[in-house]
Motif scaffolding. Sequence first.
Motif, PDB file in Angstrom:
ATOM      1  N   ASN A  20       0.850  -1.195   0.000  1.00  0.00           N
ATOM      2  CA  ASN A  20       0.000   0.000   0.000  1.00  0.00           C
ATOM      3  C   ASN A  20       0.884   1.243   0.000  1.00  0.00           C
ATOM      4  N   ALA A  21       1.312   1.651  -1.204  1.00  0.00           N
ATOM      5  CA  ALA A  21       2.282   2.734  -1.317  1.00  0.00           C
ATOM      6  C   ALA A  21       1.772   4.041  -0.721  1.00  0.00           C
ATOM      7  N   ALA A  22       0.503   4.390  -0.993  1.00  0.00           N
ATOM      8  CA  ALA A  22      -0.033   5.662  -0.510  1.00  0.00           C
ATOM      9  C   ALA A  22      -0.048   5.707   1.017  1.00  0.00           C
ATOM     10  N   SER A  23      -0.497   4.603   1.658  1.00  0.00           N
ATOM     11  CA  SER A  23      -0.532   4.543   3.126  1.00  0.00           C
ATOM     12  C   SER A  23       0.876   4.542   3.706  1.00  0.00           C
ATOM     13  N   PHE A  24       1.776   3.843   3.036  1.00  0.00           N
ATOM     14  CA  PHE A  24       3.171   3.800   3.488  1.00  0.00           C
ATOM     15  C   PHE A  24       3.769   5.204   3.510  1.00  0.00           C
ATOM     16  N   VAL A  25       3.552   5.954   2.423  1.00  0.00           N
ATOM     17  CA  VAL A  25       4.096   7.315   2.340  1.00  0.00           C
ATOM     18  C   VAL A  25       3.477   8.211   3.405  1.00  0.00           C
ATOM     19  N   LEU A  26       2.168   8.070   3.630  1.00  0.00           N
ATOM     20  CA  LEU A  26       1.489   8.882   4.643  1.00  0.00           C
ATOM     21  C   LEU A  26       2.077   8.635   6.027  1.00  0.00           C
ATOM     22  N   LEU A  27       2.262   7.364   6.383  1.00  0.00           N
ATOM     23  CA  LEU A  27       2.841   7.021   7.693  1.00  0.00           C
ATOM     24  C   LEU A  27       4.298   7.485   7.784  1.00  0.00           C
ATOM     25  N   ALA A  28       5.027   7.356   6.683  1.00  0.00           N
ATOM     26  CA  ALA A  28       6.422   7.788   6.678  1.00  0.00           C
ATOM     27  C   ALA A  28       6.526   9.301   6.890  1.00  0.00           C
ATOM     28  N   ARG A  29       5.601  10.042   6.277  1.00  0.00           N
ATOM     29  CA  ARG A  29       5.604  11.503   6.459  1.00  0.00           C
ATOM     30  C   ARG A  29       5.367  11.876   7.920  1.00  0.00           C
ATOM     31  N   ARG A  30       4.441  11.152   8.561  1.00  0.00           N
ATOM     32  CA  ARG A  30       4.177  11.418   9.986  1.00  0.00           C
ATOM     33  C   ARG A  30       5.418  11.125  10.825  1.00  0.00           C
ATOM     34  N   LEU A  31       6.098  10.046  10.484  1.00  0.00           N
ATOM     35  CA  LEU A  31       7.312   9.677  11.211  1.00  0.00           C
ATOM     36  C   LEU A  31       8.376  10.768  11.060  1.00  0.00           C
ATOM     37  N   VAL A  32       8.551  11.265   9.847  1.00  0.00           N
ATOM     38  CA  VAL A  32       9.530  12.330   9.584  1.00  0.00           C
ATOM     39  C   VAL A  32       9.191  13.570  10.393  1.00  0.00           C
ATOM     40  N   SER A  33       7.904  13.918  10.413  1.00  0.00           N
ATOM     41  CA  SER A  33       7.470  15.109  11.144  1.00  0.00           C
ATOM     42  C   SER A  33       7.766  14.989  12.638  1.00  0.00           C
ATOM     43  N   ARG A  34       7.559  13.787  13.224  1.00  0.00           N
ATOM     44  CA  ARG A  34       7.810  13.581  14.654  1.00  0.00           C
ATOM     45  C   ARG A  34       9.300  13.565  14.977  1.00  0.00           C
ATOM     46  N   LEU A  35      10.099  13.102  14.017  1.00  0.00           N
ATOM     47  CA  LEU A  35      11.550  13.031  14.249  1.00  0.00           C
ATOM     48  C   LEU A  35      12.244  14.383  14.080  1.00  0.00           C
ATOM     49  N   LYS A  36      11.550  15.330  13.486  1.00  0.00           N
ATOM     50  CA  LYS A  36      12.178  16.594  13.132  1.00  0.00           C
ATOM     51  C   LYS A  36      12.819  17.290  14.337  1.00  0.00           C
ATOM     52  N   LYS A  37      12.132  17.247  15.491  1.00  0.00           N
ATOM     53  CA  LYS A  37      12.661  17.934  16.676  1.00  0.00           C
ATOM     54  C   LYS A  37      13.722  17.112  17.405  1.00  0.00           C
ATOM     55  N   SER A  38      13.474  15.805  17.536  1.00  0.00           N
ATOM     56  CA  SER A  38      14.394  14.982  18.314  1.00  0.00           C
ATOM     57  C   SER A  38      15.643  14.568  17.537  1.00  0.00           C
ATOM     58  N   ASP A  39      15.511  14.396  16.226  1.00  0.00           N
ATOM     59  CA  ASP A  39      16.650  13.947  15.420  1.00  0.00           C
ATOM     60  C   ASP A  39      16.562  14.553  14.010  1.00  0.00           C
ATOM     61  N   PRO A  40      16.881  15.846  13.887  1.00  0.00           N
ATOM     62  CA  PRO A  40      16.712  16.532  12.589  1.00  0.00           C
ATOM     63  C   PRO A  40      17.529  15.909  11.457  1.00  0.00           C
ATOM     64  N   ALA A  41      18.706  15.371  11.760  1.00  0.00           N
ATOM     65  CA  ALA A  41      19.542  14.776  10.707  1.00  0.00           C
ATOM     66  C   ALA A  41      18.861  13.559  10.094  1.00  0.00           C
ATOM     67  N   THR A  42      18.318  12.680  10.957  1.00  0.00           N
ATOM     68  CA  THR A  42      17.617  11.497  10.457  1.00  0.00           C
ATOM     69  C   THR A  42      16.344  11.897   9.719  1.00  0.00           C
ATOM     70  N   ALA A  43      15.642  12.906  10.267  1.00  0.00           N
ATOM     71  CA  ALA A  43      14.413  13.384   9.618  1.00  0.00           C
ATOM     72  C   ALA A  43      14.700  13.890   8.212  1.00  0.00           C
ATOM     73  N   THR A  44      15.801  14.629   8.070  1.00  0.00           N
ATOM     74  CA  THR A  44      16.176  15.156   6.747  1.00  0.00           C
ATOM     75  C   THR A  44      16.504  14.023   5.780  1.00  0.00           C
ATOM     76  N   LEU A  45      17.250  13.025   6.279  1.00  0.00           N
ATOM     77  CA  LEU A  45      17.620  11.875   5.442  1.00  0.00           C
ATOM     78  C   LEU A  45      16.375  11.127   4.953  1.00  0.00           C
ATOM     79  N   LEU A  46      15.421  10.897   5.875  1.00  0.00           N
ATOM     80  CA  LEU A  46      14.212  10.172   5.506  1.00  0.00           C
ATOM     81  C   LEU A  46      13.348  10.990   4.545  1.00  0.00           C
ATOM     82  N   ALA A  47      13.291  12.310   4.768  1.00  0.00           N
ATOM     83  CA  ALA A  47      12.501  13.177   3.882  1.00  0.00           C
ATOM     84  C   ALA A  47      13.069  13.169   2.470  1.00  0.00           C
TER      85      ALA A  47
END
Length: 358
Positions: A20-47
């Motif tokens: 389910n590519a669309a759902s996968f991307v949606l969940l991944a975006r949420r994960l990136v958004s949550r990681l932005k404050k705690s681990d900006p480097a990883t968030a940038t890599l995932l984005a």
Amino acid sequence: MVQVDENDLSLLFQQGIQGNAASFVLLARRLVSRLKKSDPATATLLAETLSSMSSPTRSVTQPVDADSRRGLLKEEMAVVLDHEPIWSPDIALKLGRVIDERRLATKLRLSGLEPMKALLFKGPPGVGKTMACRWLARELGLPLLTLDLATVMSSLLGKTGTNVRAVVDYGRGFPCVLLLDEFDSIAKRRDDERDVGELKRLVTVLLQAIDEWPSTSLLVAATNHPELLDPAVWRRFDLELDFENPSEPAIVQFLRAEGISVTVATELAAIYAGSSYADLRRSAQSAKKAAVLSDRSFEEVLAEEGLTSMAALQESTFLRDVKIKRLAAEGISHRDIAQQLGISHPTVGRVLKKTKGN
């Protein structure tokens, strides 16, 4: 160490395994958004990974019609323009926004946002809708896929739906710009009593395809008749662009690019007012050839041909208006008049309104 919620990770894996590519991307975006404050480097890599991600289900070969075996689309891997387009300020601003969002997609995704993915281009023929789509593909460095409507449309409407789905699925498989030209032909209003149920189901298929279109690619629908579109279509698009015939200053700019002096270009702009860009380019090419063959000035020939065309257009417009009035007097609806004469519905309304005013 990266801290990720177990439930988020479990859901992400489930959607990935199920394809389910669309759902996968949606969940991944949420994960990136949550990681932005705690681990900006990883968030940038995932984005960045999300921005460059292509579907694992990409087709190797282009889709074809099952019966004719003809290709359903035209593909340009690297778009090259034979001239630089001239935009109105409004169109230039909106196209610039599209480019900015696409180029800065990673920055948007770090904030849990997505770049525009679906655009609607409206306007009469020859005003630059297709050129704008090709320009976007070139600026973004993406291949351009153009739906071949003649092949896609079938006497068997169920097969038409299958063809449209095949084209969209192929385009979803990798970053690209997909142009659905003559969009009104396949996205007509579902309340049109003259259309059978199968065509209405085709519209539903098309709406679902637009909803599922990935933000890693750009879908552009172009229409000469927006009044024919199903109402549900409009809200599917992130941005609408209204293309019009060039203004006189834009015509001057066009003529200057063709090598005509400012003074002459200003005078010629009044003659060619109301022409589309396609008409202007055709007239310029015709005048250049005539000038070479007759050993005359390009400017002189262009002015002469412009005056001749203007006289013919005025006569043709008069005859068109007469036909509109005659058909209306016979009780034929505005929409049927437009279809019979091959003109837009608003044009019929304007002519009849002007008649009442007089």
